[in-house]
Design a protein around this motif. Structure first.
Motif, PDB file in Angstrom:
ATOM      1  N   SER A   1      10.641   3.780   0.425  1.00 11.46           N
ATOM      2  CA  SER A   1      10.199   5.059  -0.147  1.00 11.46           C
ATOM      3  C   SER A   1      11.191   5.597  -1.174  1.00 11.46           C
ATOM      4  CB  SER A   1       9.996   6.091   0.970  1.00 11.46           C
ATOM      5  OG  SER A   1       9.020   5.661   1.876  1.00 11.46           O
ATOM      6  N   ILE A   2      12.467   5.608  -0.835  1.00 11.76           N
ATOM      7  CA  ILE A   2      13.450   6.161  -1.767  1.00 11.76           C
ATOM      8  C   ILE A   2      13.512   5.337  -3.040  1.00 11.76           C
ATOM      9  CG2 ILE A   2      15.961   6.386  -2.129  1.00 11.76           C
ATOM     10  CD1 ILE A   2      14.645   8.817  -0.813  1.00 11.76           C
ATOM     11  N   ASP A   3      13.422   4.016  -2.914  1.00  9.16           N
ATOM     12  CA  ASP A   3      13.443   3.160  -4.117  1.00  9.16           C
ATOM     13  C   ASP A   3      12.282   3.506  -5.050  1.00  9.16           C
ATOM     14  OD1 ASP A   3      15.626   1.552  -3.076  1.00  9.16           O
ATOM     15  OD2 ASP A   3      14.143   0.743  -1.694  1.00  9.16           O
TER      16      ASP A   3
ATOM     17  N   ALA B   1       9.202  15.602  -3.490  1.00 12.16           N
ATOM     18  CA  ALA B   1      10.181  14.594  -3.090  1.00 12.16           C
ATOM     19  C   ALA B   1      11.088  14.215  -4.253  1.00 12.16           C
ATOM     20  CB  ALA B   1       9.456  13.364  -2.552  1.00 12.16           C
ATOM     21  N   GLU B   2      10.518  14.118  -5.454  1.00 13.77           N
ATOM     22  CA  GLU B   2      11.331  13.769  -6.620  1.00 13.77           C
ATOM     23  C   GLU B   2      12.330  14.871  -6.929  1.00 13.77           C
ATOM     24  OE1 GLU B   2       7.684  11.207  -8.629  1.00 13.77           O
ATOM     25  OE2 GLU B   2       8.242  13.154  -9.458  1.00 13.77           O
ATOM     26  N   PHE B   3      11.877  16.125  -6.825  1.00 13.98           N
ATOM     27  CA  PHE B   3      12.805  17.222  -7.083  1.00 13.98           C
ATOM     28  C   PHE B   3      13.947  17.202  -6.073  1.00 13.98           C
ATOM     29  CE2 PHE B   3      14.526  21.394  -6.266  1.00 13.98           C
ATOM     30  CZ  PHE B   3      14.856  21.812  -7.543  1.00 13.98           C
TER      31      PHE B   3
ATOM     32  N   ASP C   1       0.831  -1.202   0.000  1.00 18.16           N
ATOM     33  CA  ASP C   1       0.000   0.000   0.000  1.00 18.16           C
ATOM     34  C   ASP C   1       0.867   1.254   0.000  1.00 18.16           C
ATOM     35  OD1 ASP C   1      -2.499  -1.401   0.097  1.00 18.16           O
ATOM     36  OD2 ASP C   1      -2.103  -1.828   2.194  1.00 18.16           O
ATOM     37  N   ARG C   2       1.947   1.204   0.774  1.00 16.06           N
ATOM     38  CA  ARG C   2       2.874   2.344   0.786  1.00 16.06           C
ATOM     39  C   ARG C   2       3.451   2.564  -0.613  1.00 16.06           C
ATOM     40  NH1 ARG C   2       5.608   3.773   5.757  1.00 16.06           N
ATOM     41  NH2 ARG C   2       4.537   2.866   7.528  1.00 16.06           N
ATOM     42  N   VAL C   3       3.853   1.463  -1.246  1.00 11.78           N
ATOM     43  CA  VAL C   3       4.468   1.576  -2.572  1.00 11.78           C
ATOM     44  C   VAL C   3       3.481   2.174  -3.571  1.00 11.78           C
ATOM     45  CG1 VAL C   3       5.360   0.234  -4.525  1.00 11.78           C
ATOM     46  CG2 VAL C   3       6.119  -0.287  -2.196  1.00 11.78           C
ATOM     47  N   ILE C   4       2.233   1.718  -3.535  1.00 20.06           N
ATOM     48  CA  ILE C   4       1.226   2.256  -4.459  1.00 20.06           C
ATOM     49  C   ILE C   4       1.055   3.759  -4.239  1.00 20.06           C
ATOM     50  CG2 ILE C   4      -1.227   2.243  -5.039  1.00 20.06           C
ATOM     51  CD1 ILE C   4      -1.189  -0.777  -4.456  1.00 20.06           C
ATOM     52  N   GLY C   5       0.943   4.165  -2.981  1.00 16.66           N
ATOM     53  CA  GLY C   5       0.792   5.587  -2.688  1.00 16.66           C
ATOM     54  C   GLY C   5       1.967   6.403  -3.196  1.00 16.66           C
TER      55      GLY C   5
ATOM     56  N   ASP D   1       4.397  12.171  -1.291  1.00 13.47           N
ATOM     57  CA  ASP D   1       5.744  12.493  -0.825  1.00 13.47           C
ATOM     58  C   ASP D   1       6.123  11.662   0.386  1.00 13.47           C
ATOM     59  OD1 ASP D   1       6.676  15.032  -2.432  1.00 13.47           O
ATOM     60  OD2 ASP D   1       4.552  15.276  -2.009  1.00 13.47           O
ATOM     61  N   ASP D   2       5.151  11.283   1.170  1.00 13.55           N
ATOM     62  CA  ASP D   2       5.421  10.489   2.364  1.00 13.55           C
ATOM     63  C   ASP D   2       4.157   9.695   2.691  1.00 13.55           C
ATOM     64  OD1 ASP D   2       6.848   9.418   4.437  1.00 13.55           O
ATOM     65  OD2 ASP D   2       7.180  11.303   5.488  1.00 13.55           O
ATOM     66  N   TYR D   3       4.295   8.692   3.546  1.00 10.72           N
ATOM     67  CA  TYR D   3       3.183   7.788   3.838  1.00 10.72           C
ATOM     68  C   TYR D   3       3.282   7.403   5.305  1.00 10.72           C
ATOM     69  CZ  TYR D   3      -0.233   4.113   2.622  1.00 10.72           C
ATOM     70  OH  TYR D   3      -1.345   3.334   2.507  1.00 10.72           O
ATOM     71  N   LEU D   4       2.189   7.536   6.011  1.00  7.14           N
ATOM     72  CA  LEU D   4       2.181   7.246   7.442  1.00  7.14           C
ATOM     73  C   LEU D   4       0.976   6.380   7.754  1.00  7.14           C
ATOM     74  CD1 LEU D   4       3.814   7.991   9.973  1.00  7.14           C
ATOM     75  CD2 LEU D   4       2.347   9.977  10.259  1.00  7.14           C
ATOM     76  N   SER D   5       1.194   5.316   8.534  1.00  4.44           N
ATOM     77  CA  SER D   5       0.107   4.392   8.851  1.00  4.44           C
ATOM     78  C   SER D   5      -0.669   4.855  10.076  1.00  4.44           C
ATOM     79  CB  SER D   5       0.679   2.999   9.124  1.00  4.44           C
ATOM     80  OG  SER D   5       1.353   2.501   7.996  1.00  4.44           O
TER      81      SER D   5
END
Length: 230
Positions: free
Chosen positions: A193-195, A157-159, A88-92, A98-102
């Motif tokens: 996330s970085i990957d 985040a990409e920039f 789910d994190r990867v899909i988001g 930019d970030d994902y928090l459960s």
């Protein structure tokens, strides 16, 4: 005052987070479905500087909302969801978060992530001057990236990731360092996330031009940005 939009159908949670963030000095607006969130983004007078977006909302869910908003908006987005599985994190992240928090999360942790994203999107956050690497030009003050003078559409985040790699072009940068530089937080266990951000960035660079710099991976070590041969 920095304006934050929380889009979540859990009204009790919205009130809790809103009160907490307001005590920390933010102006907070609430939306309870994806359509309402997108409407606020399209309204310049109501446009937030950061979006906290729930995944599981009725109607247009958070992932659909994220996909639509990324067509026009670059504001930082933190996904907040009870669906905290790695996939789910990867899909988001693949859709441009930019970030994902459960959920459940500590308000203090959310606050730290909010501040980290805002620091990285501040107009003067990247004080370095123009950077040219082959066909790639980075304008940190304007948070713009161009390939052969054509602008790349990048999330914050990409920039930040591209800037961090370009400033160290030809050098191996490990994932822990990239997580700090691009996301403003420490690398966590099983954190991909970085990957995911690198994967999206590679695709955008390759799509822009065959002469774009490439991002090479060094297994288990990190990433290195390499300029295309002239």
């Amino acid at each position: 005052m920095t304006r934050i939009l929380i889009a979540d159908d859990d009204r009790e949670l919205c009130q809790l987070l809103s009160a907490y963030l307001q005590r920390e000095g933010f102006a907070v607006d609430l939306a309870h479905d994806g359509d309402e969130a997108l409407a606020r983004l399209h309204n310049a007078a109501q446009r937030p500087e950061l979006l906290i977006l729930d995944v599981m909302m009725p109607g247009r869910d958070g992932l659909e909302t994220l996909r639509d908003l990324r067509m026009k908006h670059r504001l930082p987005v933190i996904m907040l969801s009870a669906r905290g599985e790695p996939v789910d994190r990867v899909i988001g992240l693949e859709l441009g978060a930019d970030d994902y928090l459960s959920k459940p999360c500590l308000p203090r942790e959310l606050l730290a992530r909010v501040r980290a994203q805002l620091r990285r999107h501040a107009p003067n956050a990247a004080a370095a001057g123009e950077l040219q690497l082959g066909t790639l030009k980075l304008l940190p003050g304007e948070r713009r990236a161009l390939i052969e003078e054509q602008e790349l559409s990048l999330t914050g985040a990409e920039f930040q990731l591209l800037l961090a790699l370009a400033q160290r072009a030809g050098e191996l940068v490990d994932k822990a360092a990239l997580t700090r530089l691009a996301l403003g937080r420490e690398l966590e266990r099983y954190d991909r996330s970085i990957d995911v951000h690198v994967s999206r960035l590679r695709h955008k660079l390759a799509e822009a031009s065959a002469q774009s710099p490439r991002i090479d991976s060094v297994r288990g070590a990190g990433y290195v940005l390499v300029a295309a041969a002239p």
